[in-house]
Design an enzyme around this catalytic site. Structure first.
Site: not given
Length: 1046
Positions: A391-393, A548, A596, A677, A784, A788
């Site tokens: 996962d990323k976050t 966007k 970003r 996500g 986390d 997930d």
């Protein structure tokens, strides 16, 4: 040539559809979940329910009280290995097949089962206590008796539940009331969908207007809700109040919901429960925990089948050499029992105890503190991982946004030069010319703007173009009303649907321009001099995944100026802003730094221009057909020739040592996939920042596809690229897997890195499952959040990271760590050691059993193929327990290299991916060694004994014990003091027990010199050639790790 090969569409149905069509598991009807139906829920009256609803309990256990013993026994005896020994032990109840005392067969089997049952019981009790902690959380419930306390597990459909700020929502609810003045609340949904954005939720208008929360019980109203399903992004329902005049009907959508596993981020809310237990959206997106069986266990099971085949062949050969005389079929069974040690029952005991030791070592490792092993049956799986899905976050990142860069084209400001920005902003509001509106100074537009004015305009734009709301809370000294009135800095917190928006507003505050107030129609900024600037919000165009970008039209109350501000991703803003020669280059530079990037622009509007726009915008919003297209067209009429103000760079801070950890995993031959996500741009930036995608790698961003034809074209375009990282969204992934599953997975598996964004929890689990099926390799999933859990449970190894998103993932995982960086040591050191030690232990136990079986075969063949045991009673049990158990089991402490070396050279891990420590080649080598040693010992004893047969037993058994102890010493690579203790203890136990073995061994004979030289000779002949071969092999063909230890 490959470019023109037509892709063949996959014609089979998707697996995950069938899994969730009727529930969260294939047996959902058994769980009482088969018939999902819409429902009518009366507010505060759970007794009026039309049907039975599941209890609101979280359950991660594999068994219940009644299914525990049958379930554990079934999981043990469904494997050929254990079933064989059960049949073996039961055969001893038949008089004609009995070869000795019953305890020689039942004691080892009973020991195996007792250890297994105790281990499973401990894990189930721990799981039960963890679930109980979650189910026992206390909430407030509105009832006719007032506000009462209720446990999470006692909540029912129809209950009115009060949820405080920062409290977890216990069940799926409809949002009825909030304490917030603006009549809305924010939710943190990262445990549900993985998105860091806070979600804005609106209460039912009818119930929000009621004077008090207790009035909810006085009105006659109900909610009509759709049947439970797995879609966390949509909801269809209605709210009806029957006692109103006239009756009130309101439509309900996702904006009115509070899903379980989310956290209330603002105010106190009241909701009515509509789904509980197994019908929760979060639970339906979570697959049931499965009993994971390690690949190593399956390989050992396969080897035991080979050994069983050898057992049958040897038994048939023995009977055939007797020419099938007499009751030959009984002889076959007796030989099967006689040679049963070819398949070692102690193997399972040793491996299970070894796994417990490995798990204990992981827990006690001070370099990975807080690591918990929740599934002690698969630690050796960690040593053979080929794909790591993360996962990323909150897993790779800390979920904390920090402003890093402001770029104006000709000048850029980093963290070390923010004081310059602050001085420019201060000077802009202290110079007397500031108050002059632009309309009164027409010459100003002709003159090149100063750096100071450009910085001020950029900061002002960033302070205005957002959806952030400042909220004031009591801090113990100042109450909330006073803090809000005086814009008290110490009491103010920012709430928004995106953490990077908050970071931008916090940055403008740090440089002097502070957002102090906001409601639906106005915004207030405070300047460095303390002056309050009032702006009227005329229109807001919120950010969407498709557009966007986001925009806002505001009117400055002091000057009457109307300005259209916009910020968005560089890919869309490049065509909206005026021509410039630096935007594309600088965006690329900042993105390569892992930032970003947002492009900020503005456009001044006259009153006539705005009125014309507003009329067209309102008309478009009233359209029934093609509303969204018409609205977008009207907005786009404004989005032309906008003035480019600046670029902003925001960083989602990575967790400690994420980059070196990913580098270690990559060098170890593990391919890392990121499944998140979050949005595509965010995911791509994080992948670059974490060096998941290296600077030298190209990136192929898979464009949005919705049809099979589009997917076909895009896959062909992707096929032409080589050594290219893939970035794909969940929607496009769904289309590709629907029509071109095999082709897509084949191409994706060749990529050095893959990033899947906008993934649902079920998609994450599906990707894991497809990787397992298509590659046959082992997968490890790391996450986390609650979103997930499905992925973690589907993977061969699930690792949960305890972080800000709660403990749901870590509780459902096989292994739990406190930081992502601990994963490197968990795999490189503990995973590698566990696998290598398990392989050595299993091969040695098989060798130990084959030695004694070879001796039995030689003995039977010499004595006219008689089915008579060579060793009886305690000798046969003692051989595999107290005489050899300690030194053999001490192999779980062996290691080929130090942990520091294993971390420094992760390439050592690569060798394990081919499964060489336990393969048919190594197995056959040990079989040949066993046959050689067993034959030497038995023939040596038969040749060297003088007169009595009991001397054969004494010579051969003593030589066998000494050979096993010496073979352990031959196998050990790094000596541990416990290994030496085990060797000496085993030898002492054997010598001491000789006093009690006079029934089998001649006590006086073993004290003579002939006994000693015969045993010494036989032992040397059986072991010395192997020592010589080992030395020659290490001398001329050393293994890779030996080069690092010399």
């Amino acid at each position: 040539m490959t470019d023109s090969i037509p892709l063949q569409p996959v014609r089979r149905p998707k697996r995950h559809d069938s899994k969730h069509r009727n529930g969260c598991c294939p047996w959902s009807r058994c769980c009482g979940m088969g018939d999902f139906r819409p429902r009518t829920v009366w507010l505060g009256h759970p007794e009026k329910r039309e049907q039975r609803y599941p209890k609101n309990v979280i359950n991660n256990q594999k068994y219940n009280f009644f299914s525990f013993l049958p379930g554990v026994l079934f999981n043990q005896f469904k494997y050929f290995f254990n079933l064989y020994f059960l049949l073996l032990a039961c055969s001893q109840f038949v008089e004609e097949l009995r070869l000795g005392a019953l305890y020689t067969y039942w004691v080892p089997l009973g020991l195996v089962l007792i250890i297994t049952i105790m281990r499973e019981a401990i894990e189930e009790i721990r799981c039960y206590l963890r679930d109980k902690e979650v189910n026992s959380q206390i909430y407030s419930k509105l009832s006719t008796r007032g506000t009462v306390k209720v446990k999470s597990s006692g909540i029912q459909v129809g209950d009115l539940i009060i949820v405080e700020k920062n409290q977890r929502v216990p069940a799926d609810m409809i949002f009825l009331r909030t304490s917030e003045r603006n009549g809305s609340c924010f939710l943190r949904t990262d445990q549900l969908d993985g998105e860091t954005d806070w979600k804005l939720r609106l209460p039912v208008a009818c119930t929000q207007r009621l004077p008090t929360a207790s009035d909810l019980l006085q009105i006659r109203s109900y909610v009509y809700a759709e049947e439970p399903n797995i879609d966390i992004h949509n909801f269809i329902g209605t709210f009806t109040r029957e006692d109103g005049d006239p009756p009130v009907n309101e439509s309900l959508s996702i904006e009115n919901t509070l899903w379980a596993s989310t956290v209330v981020a603002s105010g106190t809310v009241v909701g009515v429960v509509i789904y509980t237990g197994k019908e929760l959206r979060s639970v339906m997106n979570t697959s049931n925990p499965r009993h994971k069986v390690g690949l190593f266990d399956l390989e050992v099971n396969c080897l035991t089948k080979v050994l069983f085949g050898a057992l049958v062949v040897v038994s048939l050969v023995m009977v055939a050499l007797q020419h099938f005389a007499g009751r030959w079929y009984l002889q076959i069974f007796r030989f099967l029992l006689l040679f049963s040690h070819i398949v070692p029952i102690s193997l399972r005991v040793n491996l299970d105890m070894g796994k417990m030791v490995f798990s204990w070592m992981i827990k006690k490792d001070l370099k990975i503190p807080g690591t918990v092993v929740r599934a002690s049956t698969i630690p050796e799986q960690l040593g053979r991982i080929s794909y790591l899905l993360t996962d990323k976050t909150g897993t790779l990142t800390q979920n904390e946004m920090v402003f890093r860069r402001l770029h104006l084209g000709t000048v850029a400001y980093g963290m070390d030069s923010m004081d310059e920005v602050q001085s420019h902003v201060f000077s802009a509001y202290t110079q007397p010319t500031h108050d002059l509106p632009a309309s009164r100074a027409p010459a100003a537009t002709k003159v090149r703007k100063t750096i100071s004015s450009r910085v001020h305009e950029a900061v002002k734009a960033i302070a205005l173009v957002h959806n952030v709301t400042p909220v004031y809370e009591s801090n113990g000294v100042t109450d909330q009303a006073e803090a809000e009135q005086h814009y008290e800095d110490t009491c103010r917190v920012y709430q928004a649907s995106s953490p990077d928006e908050v970071s931008l507003v916090q940055w403008t505050e740090s440089v002097g321009l502070t957002l102090v107030g906001r409601d639906q129609s106005s915004m207030q900024l405070r300047t460095p001099t303390g002056q309050i600037l009032n702006f009227t919000i005329l229109q807001i165009f919120p950010f969407t995944y498709e557009s966007k970008r986001m925009g806002i039209i505001v009117r400055d109350e002091s000057t009457g100026e109307i300005t259209f501000y916009m910020k968005g991703a560089d890919v869309v803003m490049a065509g909206i802003v005026q021509y410039n020669d630096w935007l594309e280059e600088e965006c690329g530079n900042m993105a390569r730094e892992g930032l970003r990037v947002l492009v900020v622009s503005k456009k001044s509007l006259t009153e006539e221009q705005y009125q014309d726009f507003e009329a067209r915008y309102v008309q478009a919003k009233l359209s029934v057909h093609d509303r969204s297209l018409k609205v977008a067209t009207v907005i786009e009429s404004l989005e032309m020739e906008m003035e480019l103000l600046c670029l902003t760079g925001v960083e989602d801070q990575l967790q400690t040592d994420v980059r070196p950890t990913l580098e270690i995993l990559r060098n170890a031959g593990i391919k890392v996939w990121m499944l998140t996500g979050d949005k595509l741009e965010t995911a791509t930036c994080t992948a670059k920042n974490a060096h998941l995608i290296t600077r030298s790698q190209d990136i192929h961003i898979f464009r949005q596809v919705t049809t099979r034809g589009e997917a076909h074209l895009e896959l062909n375009a992707f096929r032409r690229k080589h050594d290219c990282a893939l970035v794909i969204s969940g929607d496009s992934l769904e289309v590709c897997l629907k029509y071109y599953e095999y082709e897509f997975m084949e191409l994706a598996c060749q990529c050095p890195a893959v990033v899947c964004c906008r993934c649902t929890p079920t998609q994450k689990a599906q990707i894991v499952r497809l990787l397992q099926e298509r590659t046959g390799k082992l997968t490890c999933a790391v996450g986390d959040g609650g979103n997930d859990v499905s992925m973690i449970q589907e993977a061969d190894c699930g690792v949960g990271v305890e972080g800000k998103e709660g403990k749901q993932a870590s509780l459902a995982a096989d292994f739990s760590v406190t930081q992502f960086k601990h994963l490197g040591r968990l795999l490189m050191v503990h995973g590698r050691n566990s696998y290598k030690r398990s392989a050595a232990l299993s091969q040695f136990v098989i060798h130990r059993s084959l030695c004694i079986s070879t001796m039995q075969a030689v003995f039977s063949s010499v004595f006219y193929f008689a089915s008579v045991p060579l060793y009886q009673g305690f000798l046969i049990i003692g051989y595999s327990t107290i005489y050899t158990m300690f030194p053999v089991f001490s192999l779980v402490l062996d290691k080929d290299v130090k942990s520091e070396v294993a971390m420094l050279y992760p390439e050592l891990y690569k060798d394990l991916l081919k499964g060489r420590p336990l393969s048919f080649k190594t197995f056959l080598i040990w079989v040949l060694i066993s046959i050689y040693q067993g034959s030497i010992i038995m023939y040596g004893a038969l040749l060297l004994f003088d007169s009595e047969f009991v001397h054969v037993v004494a010579i051969s058994f003593t030589s066998l014990i000494l050979t096993e102890l010496l073979m352990v010493a031959l196998t050990v690579q790094t000596w541990h003091w416990l290994m030496i203790v085990g060797e000496l203890l085993s030898l002492a136990c054997y010598i001491a027990s000789l006093v009690f073995l006079h029934e089998f061994i001649d006590i006086y004979f073993i004290t003579t010199v002939p006994f000693l030289w015969k045993v010494t000779t036989i032992t040397l002949v059986s072991c010395l050639p192997l020592y010589i071969l080992k030395y020659l092999r290490r001398r001329f063909s050393p293994p890779s790790y030996s080069k690092l230890t010399t």
